[in-house]
Write a protein that holds these residues in place. Structure first.
Motif, PDB file in Angstrom:
ATOM      1  N   TYR A   1      13.507  43.821   2.260  1.00 31.55           N
ATOM      2  CA  TYR A   1      13.984  45.126   1.778  1.00 31.55           C
ATOM      3  C   TYR A   1      13.499  45.385   0.353  1.00 31.55           C
ATOM      4  CZ  TYR A   1      17.166  49.002   0.744  1.00 31.55           C
ATOM      5  OH  TYR A   1      17.692  50.237   0.406  1.00 31.55           O
ATOM      6  N   GLY A   2      13.287  46.684   0.074  1.00 33.77           N
ATOM      7  CA  GLY A   2      13.031  47.144  -1.279  1.00 33.77           C
ATOM      8  C   GLY A   2      11.593  47.112  -1.726  1.00 33.77           C
ATOM      9  N   LEU A   3      11.409  47.382  -3.006  1.00 29.08           N
ATOM     10  CA  LEU A   3      10.072  47.473  -3.598  1.00 29.08           C
ATOM     11  C   LEU A   3       9.243  46.217  -3.381  1.00 29.08           C
ATOM     12  CD1 LEU A   3      11.072  49.130  -7.002  1.00 29.08           C
ATOM     13  CD2 LEU A   3       9.807  50.236  -5.141  1.00 29.08           C
ATOM     14  N   VAL A   4       9.872  45.078  -3.600  1.00 33.25           N
ATOM     15  CA  VAL A   4       9.120  43.818  -3.516  1.00 33.25           C
ATOM     16  C   VAL A   4       9.372  43.104  -2.195  1.00 33.25           C
ATOM     17  CG1 VAL A   4       9.028  43.500  -6.011  1.00 33.25           C
ATOM     18  CG2 VAL A   4      10.981  42.609  -4.733  1.00 33.25           C
ATOM     19  N   GLN A   5      10.107  43.795  -1.268  1.00 31.69           N
ATOM     20  CA  GLN A   5      10.388  43.243   0.060  1.00 31.69           C
ATOM     21  C   GLN A   5      11.016  41.847  -0.024  1.00 31.69           C
ATOM     22  OE1 GLN A   5       9.633  44.913   3.545  1.00 31.69           O
ATOM     23  NE2 GLN A   5      10.456  46.167   1.873  1.00 31.69           N
ATOM     24  N   ALA A   6      12.130  41.772  -0.735  1.00 28.86           N
ATOM     25  CA  ALA A   6      12.883  40.523  -0.818  1.00 28.86           C
ATOM     26  C   ALA A   6      13.379  40.160   0.577  1.00 28.86           C
ATOM     27  CB  ALA A   6      14.069  40.692  -1.769  1.00 28.86           C
ATOM     28  N   LEU A   7      13.327  38.871   0.897  1.00 33.11           N
ATOM     29  CA  LEU A   7      13.718  38.425   2.232  1.00 33.11           C
ATOM     30  C   LEU A   7      14.733  37.282   2.140  1.00 33.11           C
ATOM     31  CD1 LEU A   7      13.240  38.609   5.297  1.00 33.11           C
ATOM     32  CD2 LEU A   7      11.419  36.923   5.020  1.00 33.11           C
ATOM     33  N   PRO A   8      15.969  37.513   2.522  1.00 32.60           N
ATOM     34  CA  PRO A   8      16.516  38.827   2.894  1.00 32.60           C
ATOM     35  C   PRO A   8      16.760  39.682   1.659  1.00 32.60           C
ATOM     36  CG  PRO A   8      18.235  37.188   2.886  1.00 32.60           C
ATOM     37  CD  PRO A   8      16.964  36.436   2.612  1.00 32.60           C
ATOM     38  N   GLY A   9      16.981  40.949   1.869  1.00 33.94           N
ATOM     39  CA  GLY A   9      17.186  41.864   0.757  1.00 33.94           C
ATOM     40  C   GLY A   9      18.373  41.505  -0.105  1.00 33.94           C
ATOM     41  N   SER A  10      19.375  40.866   0.500  1.00 32.87           N
ATOM     42  CA  SER A  10      20.583  40.520  -0.248  1.00 32.87           C
ATOM     43  C   SER A  10      20.341  39.535  -1.385  1.00 32.87           C
ATOM     44  CB  SER A  10      21.636  39.942   0.708  1.00 32.87           C
ATOM     45  OG  SER A  10      21.119  38.805   1.383  1.00 32.87           O
ATOM     46  N   LYS A  11      19.191  38.902  -1.393  1.00 34.63           N
ATOM     47  CA  LYS A  11      18.846  38.011  -2.514  1.00 34.63           C
ATOM     48  C   LYS A  11      18.918  38.755  -3.840  1.00 34.63           C
ATOM     49  CE  LYS A  11      15.673  34.614  -0.466  1.00 34.63           C
ATOM     50  NZ  LYS A  11      14.277  34.123  -0.515  1.00 34.63           N
TER      51      LYS A  11
END
Length: 232
Positions: free
Chosen positions: A179-189
């Protein structure tokens, strides 16, 4: 008579000359008993200069003096060579020590510079404050990133974001959960950077920069890895 004992002949003269071999003993005037014994032991195997034909005496003396001069010159050359070698070894050791100290000083300087750079990045991230909006344009998100990401790292950071989300801070990958600009995986990080990670691009940028610094040393380090692997 003053007598100089040499291997091969004895010289009945005040001038010491030798033929092949070195002087083995000298007796002139009063001599210790040990020297007399040594002299007598070799006398049987010696020849008086007076016993050498007159026509050959000058030649024998010249040859003897030349031989002595050659021996002295050889000894002097050996001593000089040894001195030069010792000086060269000393200088080589001195140069090696200086190079080692210079290399260590350079590494220490680079380490301090990196620490200062990281501290500066942390300060930028901690002091950057942005009023949250209901939505952001790409231009607005990029403007925020320029205020958070160090100028010399912005292009690398931008390259990654372009590939990961095309600067869409709400970009979501349904199959992976990134998710998001940098595609954090998972976004909740990204919650470690702020509870508003889903809707605030500044929070996502701060988290992304921290991630790149921590794992790759900088955004440019992350971009180099991305180019080789197409993920980071």
């Amino acid at each position: 008579m003053s007598r100089i004992s040499v291997r091969g002949f004895a010289v009945a003269s005040a001038t010491a000359v030798t033929t092949v071999g070195a002087v083995v003993g000298v007796a002139s005037g009063s001599t210790p008993a040990a020297d007399d014994n040594n002299f007598e032991a070799t006398a049987a195997d010696t020849t008086l200069l007076a016993d050498i034909p007159a026509g050959q005496q000058a030649q024998v003396q010249t040859a003897s003096l030349t031989q002595q001069a050659d021996a002295q010159a050889s000894a002097a050359d050996a001593a000089a060579k040894k001195s030069v070698e010792e000086a060269a070894r000393f200088q080589a050791a001195k140069d090696a020590k200086a190079k080692k100290q210079a290399a260590e000083a350079k590494l220490e300087k680079e380490r301090k510079e990196k620490e200062a750079e990281r501290a500066n990045r942390s300060e930028v991230r901690s002091t950057a404050s942005f009023a949250q909006q209901s939505s952001y344009t790409v231009a607005q998100v990029q403007a925020i990133a320029r205020q958070i990401v160090p100028a010399d790292q912005f292009q690398c950071f931008s390259n990654i974001v372009n590939h990961e989300s095309t600067w869409n801070y709400r970009a979501s990958n349904p199959s992976s959960g990134a998710y998001g600009l940098v595609q954090a995986l998972p976004g909740s990080k990204m919650a470690s950077a702020g509870a508003d990670w889903q809707t605030n691009p500044a929070t996502q940028i701060k988290w992304g920069l921290s991630y790149m610094d921590g794992r790759y040393g900088s955004p440019c380090g992350a971009w180099s890895f991305w180019q080789a692997n197409h993920w980071y």
